[in-house]
Design an enzyme around this catalytic site. Structure first.
Site, PDB file in Angstrom:
ATOM      1  CD  GLU A 218      20.955  43.721  12.568  1.00  0.00           C
ATOM      2  OE1 GLU A 218      21.123  44.085  13.752  1.00  0.00           O
ATOM      3  OE2 GLU A 218      19.873  43.802  11.977  1.00  0.00           O
ATOM      4  CE  LYS A 356      14.581  49.001  11.599  1.00  0.00           C
ATOM      5  NZ  LYS A 356      13.904  47.693  11.764  1.00  0.00           N
TER       6      LYS A 356
END
Length: 446
Positions: A218, A356
């Protein structure tokens, strides 16, 4: 004029980790609308099913040809001829009729795959926005019943130090994020974050050597840090050195399910070492005390997944202890699932949802989860996954739902910055019709 779906085609593409994922092209008379879905590394056991081929001769079993086939052969024929503005009708058709699989928490998508259903759901949204002649964020706001005269730009939660399942170091907690709440706009918040990120890089290089500044999935750094205090001290130093003390706060994603032992109900903070240090094996109660101490010592405003996804009791204890001052976010605990959110509300287990879209598998259900959380005065943080694509859908979604906070990685790696850059464009296009969440990122901005 009805804008009907005339063609749907799915393909297998690669995500940011080099694993296959699903991309869909959906066509109407207005053009082709594309969407690609992400995938997670530390996945909650209650998430909707991400369908993989498990054929070890292709992509080590991670191929998504089954999901592609389900789209092209099962879903597409049923959707062709439908109006692309009928988002709820299309999502419900895919989830309840074409798939129809259920478990105790609702629609599980185990037949067609959440990755197949979501890709189409997102593409339908884009086509619907075009049919209504509005931007995607304005269209999503309409679908959610949100006002669109003044939109909310989120505070970015930038993941700058990696541990847990995302990194090869000994650090047990998965993410340490910087949160520029003191900035006057999203544009400035991103600048604050980028400057702290580069300052942190220099600090890490100084302390751990040049090879410690390699980045993880990330975009965050993964130096050989041993514990949370060491990571937090680094962040405090970087924030201060960059000149943003008081303006940039800290958030953590512990991802505690990754190091929970369900047999003896303990948490192993040294789980990545073969012969682990037994003094670092903690009970839930000891972990509660650890978090309370960290919050006293550091400017922490948010803690995600502090306990295992079934440890409701300790979630409730921590929320009761520090929930007034600190956001306690459920990710693996809630998996963007309205039924799990309802249970958490009954138990006062947390006070924020991590949203999400691929955990639940359709845009209609993701919006429902968000609205249920906001109705009960929870915070909502929109989130990426560790395996991402260049798709920027969640940038529009966070503005539409007015959640005031997003996490989509460090200000590094194009699949992360794509989302932040889209938010810069949205803020620019809105001009005076945009308000930056800032210090109020936890409050209701509906």
């Amino acid at each position: 004029m009805a804008h009907v779906i005339t063609r749907i085609n799915a393909r297998e593409i690669l995500d940011s980790r080099g694993n296959p994922t699903v991309e869909v092209d959906l066509e109407t008379n207005l053009g082709i609308f594309r969407a690609a879905v992400p995938s997670g590394a530390s996945t909650g056991i209650y998430e909707a099913l991400e369908l993989r081929d498990n054929d070890k001769s292709r992509y080590l079993g991670k191929g998504v040809q089954k999901a592609i086939k389900n789209i092209n052969e099962i879903i597409a024929p049923k959707l062709i001829g439908m109006n692309c503005t009928e988002q709820k009708k299309i999502d419900n058709l895919m989830v309840e009729e074409l798939d129809g699989s259920k478990n105790e928490w609702g629609w599980s998508k185990s037949k067609l795959g959440a990755n197949a259903i979501l890709a189409i759901s997102m593409a339908v949204c884009r086509a619907g926005a075009a049919a209504n002649k509005v931007s995607l964020y304005k269209y999503l706001a309409q679908l959610a019943g949100k006002k669109s005269d003044q939109m909310v730009l989120p505070v970015p939660c930038l993941n700058v130090i990696n541990g847990g399942s995302h990194a090869g170091n000994k650090l047990s907690f998965q993410e340490f994020m910087i949160v520029p709440v003191g900035a006057p706009s999203f544009k400035e918040a991103l600048r604050y974050g980028a400057e702290v990120y580069h300052t942190l890089k220099s600090e890490i290089k100084k302390k751990y050597g040049i090879d410690a500044t390699n980045v993880g999935d990330e975009g965050g750094f993964a130096p050989n840090i041993l514990n949370a205090n060491e990571a937090l001290d680094l962040l405090v130093t970087a924030i201060k050195s960059a000149g943003y003390e008081g303006k940039v706060k800290i958030a953590m994603d512990v991802a505690a399910s990754e190091f929970y032992n369900s047999e003896n109900k303990t948490y192993d903070l040294d789980f990545k070492t073969p012969n682990n240090d037994k003094s670092l094996v903690k009970t839930g109660a000891q972990l509660v005390d650890l978090y309370i101490d960290l919050v006293k010592k550091y400017p922490i405003v948010s803690i995600e997944d502090p306990f295992d996804q079934d440890d409701w009791e300790n979630y409730a204890k921590l929320t009761a202890a520090i929930g007034k001052d600190v956001q306690i976010v459920g990710d693996d605990l809630l998996v963007t699932n309205p039924t799990r959110i309802t249970k958490a509300l009954e138990k006062n287990a947390c006070n924020a949802l991590l949203l999400k879209v691929n955990q639940i598998g359709s845009i209609t259900e993701a919006i429902e989860a968000c609205l249920l959380s906001q109705k009960n005065n929870w915070g909502v943080m929109v989130s990426h996954r560790s395996g991402e694509t260049e798709d920027v859908f969640i940038a529009d979604l966070v503005v539409a739902l007015r959640t005031g906070q997003i996490k989509t990685g460090a200000p590094c790696r194009s699949e992360r910055n794509a989302k932040y850059n889209q938010l810069l464009r949205i803020e620019e296009s809105l001009g005076n019709n945009a308000v930056f969440a800032g210090e109020k990122f936890r409050l209701q901005l509906n």
